[in-house]
Scaffold this motif. Structure first.
Motif, mmCIF file in Angstrom:
data_model
loop_
_atom_site.group_PDB
_atom_site.id
_atom_site.type_symbol
_atom_site.label_atom_id
_atom_site.label_comp_id
_atom_site.label_asym_id
_atom_site.label_seq_id
_atom_site.Cartn_x
_atom_site.Cartn_y
_atom_site.Cartn_z
ATOM 1 N N THR A 127 0.899 4.210 -2.816
ATOM 2 C CA THR A 127 0.634 5.590 -2.368
ATOM 3 C C THR A 127 1.741 6.537 -2.811
ATOM 4 O O THR A 127 1.472 7.620 -3.341
ATOM 5 C CB THR A 127 0.477 5.636 -0.827
ATOM 6 N N THR A 173 -8.547 5.993 1.216
ATOM 7 C CA THR A 173 -8.405 5.438 -0.143
ATOM 8 C C THR A 173 -9.607 5.796 -1.010
ATOM 9 O O THR A 173 -9.463 5.987 -2.217
ATOM 10 C CB THR A 173 -8.224 3.900 -0.114
ATOM 11 N N SER A 179 -7.000 -2.046 1.426
ATOM 12 C CA SER A 179 -7.274 -1.427 2.731
ATOM 13 C C SER A 179 -8.338 -2.193 3.525
ATOM 14 O O SER A 179 -8.390 -2.121 4.748
ATOM 15 C CB SER A 179 -7.704 0.031 2.553
ATOM 16 N N MET A 194 0.827 -1.215 0.000
ATOM 17 C CA MET A 194 0.000 0.000 0.000
ATOM 18 C C MET A 194 0.861 1.264 0.000
ATOM 19 O O MET A 194 0.529 2.241 -0.676
ATOM 20 C CB MET A 194 -0.945 -0.004 1.207
ATOM 21 N N ASN A 235 -5.507 -0.085 -4.083
ATOM 22 C CA ASN A 235 -5.248 0.285 -2.687
ATOM 23 C C ASN A 235 -6.514 0.236 -1.842
ATOM 24 O O ASN A 235 -6.490 -0.161 -0.676
ATOM 25 C CB ASN A 235 -4.633 1.686 -2.617
#
Length: 467
Positions: free
Chosen positions: A273, A334, A454, A269, A450
C-alpha cells in the motif's frame, strides 16, 4: 484510566504534529526546481531535500520502538515537537542548501518519533472496539498530509516565497506543543531497557543502506557500484541485526511479533500500500505536468477532491471497521485501488481532466479503506506488550516501502521515457504518458496481489494463534 483521559485534546496534539510532518514530507517537492536555481545546486543534489527526509525516517523509526519503552510518553512527545519546531525554523531561515538540508533532517527526526508514538498512544487509551475509528482519523492525517502538501505549497509559491512553506506550519506546531503539554499523560509502561549500541548501528546501516541505495538509483543507475554496494551492505546488516535481536533477552526490536500470521499478512499489505501510494503521489503529478502540460497549482487542484473526500470519509471508514470487521472494509478498498490503477494505466496525452478527478477519487477512497484498517488489524493481532515493537516494525516497513516505491517507480518512468524518446519519437509529453502507463501497470499488478491477500484477512479473535 481511560475515562479520566481526555482523548480529544490528546489526539489533537499528536495528529496536528503528525499532519505537519507528513505535509512537510511532500510540500517541498513542488519547489525543488526553484530551490535548485536559488541555491545553485544540481537537480540530483536538491533531491536530497526529499531523500534525506525519508532516509532519516527509515533510520530513526526502528530506534523509536526501544525509546518508547525507556522514556515516558510526555518526554517522547516534547522531544518530538521540539525537534519539529527547531527543524522548521532552521529550514525557513536557511541561507544555504546545507542548512536547509539539516533543517529537513531535524524535522524528519521529530516525525520519526511522532508516528510510532501516536499509534502507541491510540492503542493504549482506546479499547479494541474503538481503535478502528481512532486509527481511521490517523489514516486521514497520514493520507491528507502528503496529498495536500503539493496543493498548498503550489498556492504558497504562487503568492509568497518558498520559506512560507515552513512558516505557515509553525503556528500548528505551537498549538500541538501547548495541547500536548497540558493534556498528554504518561500512558506507556517504563521498562529498564538498555540501548544496545551494536543493534542501533546495524539497524542504521541496514535500513539506511537499503533506503539510500534505492533512492540514488535514479541518479546513478541500478547497476552502478554505489547502488549495488549500498543495498547489499544494507541487507547484510539487516540480517545480522535480525539474528542479534533473536538472541537478545531484551531486543531493540522484538521480532517475535512475526510469530503471528495476521501480523505478517498486515505488514506485507502495508508495504504494498505504501509502495504504491507514495510513488503514485510523485508519478501522477509528473504525468499531469509533463504529459498533459498542467501547471503545478492546477495539478494540485485536480488532485484535491480525492484527498478531501478521503479526509471526510476516514472516520466513517474507521467506524465501519469497528462494526463489521476488517474484511468488510479492506477487500472492497483493494478492489477500488485495482479499478483506479486500471483507469490510470489507460491514460494518455489527451485524457480529460474530469476523468483524472474521478479516478483519483476512486483511488483515494480505496487507499483510505485499506490503509488505517490494515494497520489497526495488524496491531490488534499482537499482545499488548508487543505494541511498541509492532508499531516500530510497521512504521519502519511503511517508510522504507515509501522511499523504495518513489525511487523504483520514478527511475522506471525515467528509463521508459528515455527509451520512447530514442526509439519512437522525441515528443516528451507522449514519452511521459507512455512511461506513466507502464508504471501504473506495475502498480496494478501489486494492487491485485493486495486484493488476493485481503481475502485472508480476519479479526484476531477469529483465528487461534500461538504466541
Amino acid at each position: 484510566m481511560n475515562k479520566q483521559i481526555k482523548t480529544g485534546p490528546i489526539m489533537a496534539a499528536l495528529l496536528v504534529a503528525g499532519f505537519v510532518g507528513l505535509f512537510s514530507e511532500t510540500a517541498l517537492n513542488i519547489a525543488l526546481g526553484d530551490l535548485s536555481s536559488l541555491f545553485d545546486v544540481k537537480p540530483t543534489t536538491i533531491q536530497w531535500l526529499a531523500t534525506g527526509y525519508f532516509l532519516t525516517l527509515g533510520i530513526l523509526v526502528p530506534v523509536t520502538g526501544i525509546l518508547m519503552q525507556k522514556f515516558t510518553t510526555r518526554q517522547m512527545f516534547l522531544t518530538s515537537i521540539s525537534l519539529s519546531i527547531i527543524g522548521t525554523i532552521l529550514a525557513a531561515l536557511s541561507p544555504t542548501f546545507s542548512i536547509l538540508l539539516v533543517g529537513r533532517i531535524i524535522q524528519a527526526a521529530g516525525l520519526a518519533i511522532n508516528l510510532p508514538l501516536t499509534q502507541n498512544v491510540i492503542f493504549t487509551i482506546f479499547p479494541p472496539n474503538k481503535r478502528g475509528a481512532a486509527m481511521g482519523v490517523m489514516g486521514l492525517v497520514m493520507l491528507a498530509g502528503p496529498a495536500l502538501g503539493p496543493t498548498i505549497a503550489g498556492l504558497i509559491l504562487d503568492t509568497l516565497s518558498w520559506e512560507w512553506i515552513f512558516w505557515v506550519t509553525l503556528p500548528f506546531l505551537v498549538f500541538s506543543a501547548v495541547f500536548g503539554y497540558l493534556f498528554l499523560p504518561n500512558v506507556n509502561e517504563i521498562r529498564k531497557v538498555s540501548i544496545d549500541i551494536l543493534s542501533v548501528i546495524l539497524s542504521t546501516i541496514g535500513f539506511g543502506g537499503v533506503v539510500y541505495g534505492v533512492s540514488v538509483a535514479g541518479e546513478h543507475g541500478w547497476t552502478s557500484t554505489i547502488v549495488i554496494t549500498s543495498i547489499i551492505v544494507g541487507i547484510i546488516a539487516l540480517i545480522l541485526f535480525s539474528i542479534r535481536q533473536m538472541k537478545m533477552e531484551n531486543p531493540m526490536l522484538n521480532l517475535k511479533a512475526f510469530k503471528y500470521p495476521l501480523f505478517i499478512l498486515g505488514v506485507v499489505m502495508s508495504f504494498i500500500t505504501f509502495f504504491n501510494m507514495l510513488s503514485l503521489l510523485v508519478v501522477l503529478p509528473m504525468y499531469m505536468q509533463m504529459g498533459l502540460l498542467m501547471l503545478a497549482f492546477t495539478t494540485g487542484l485536480v488532485l484535491l477532491p480525492g484527498s478531501l473526500l478521503n479526509c471526510i470519509l476516514a472516520p466513517t471508514i474507521g467506524r465501519m471497521f469497528d462494526k463489521f470487521g476488517p474484511k468488510a472494509v479492506i477487500t472492497p478498498g483493494t478492489i477500488f485501488v485495482v479499478i483506479g490503477y486500471i483507469l490510470y494505466a489507460s491514460f494518455g496525452t489527451d485524457t480529460a481532466t474530469w476523468l483524472i478527478v474521478v479516478t483519483h477519487i476512486i483511488m483515494m477512497l480505496g487507499i483510505g479503506m485499506v490503509l488505517a484498517s490494515t494497520q489497526t488489524n495488524t496491531l490488534n493481532s499482537l499482545p499488548r506488550e508487543y505494541y511498541p515493537d509492532g508499531i516500530a516494525l510497521t512504521q519502519t516497513v511503511q517508510q522504507v516501502a515509501g522511499a523504495m516505491g518513489i525511487a523504483i517507480m520514478v527511475s522506471l518512468l525515467s528509463a521508459k521515457q528515455d527509451s520512447y524518446l530514442s526509439t519512437v519519437n522525441d515528443n516528451l509529453a507522449e514519452a511521459t504518458a507512455s512511461g506513466s502507463s507502464f508504471v501504473f501497470t506495475l502498480g496494478l499488478i501489486l494492487a491485485i496481489v493486495n486484493l488476493v491477500l485481503s481475502l485472508f484477512m480476519k479479526k484476531p479473535g477469529e483465528v487461534k494463534l500461538k504466541a
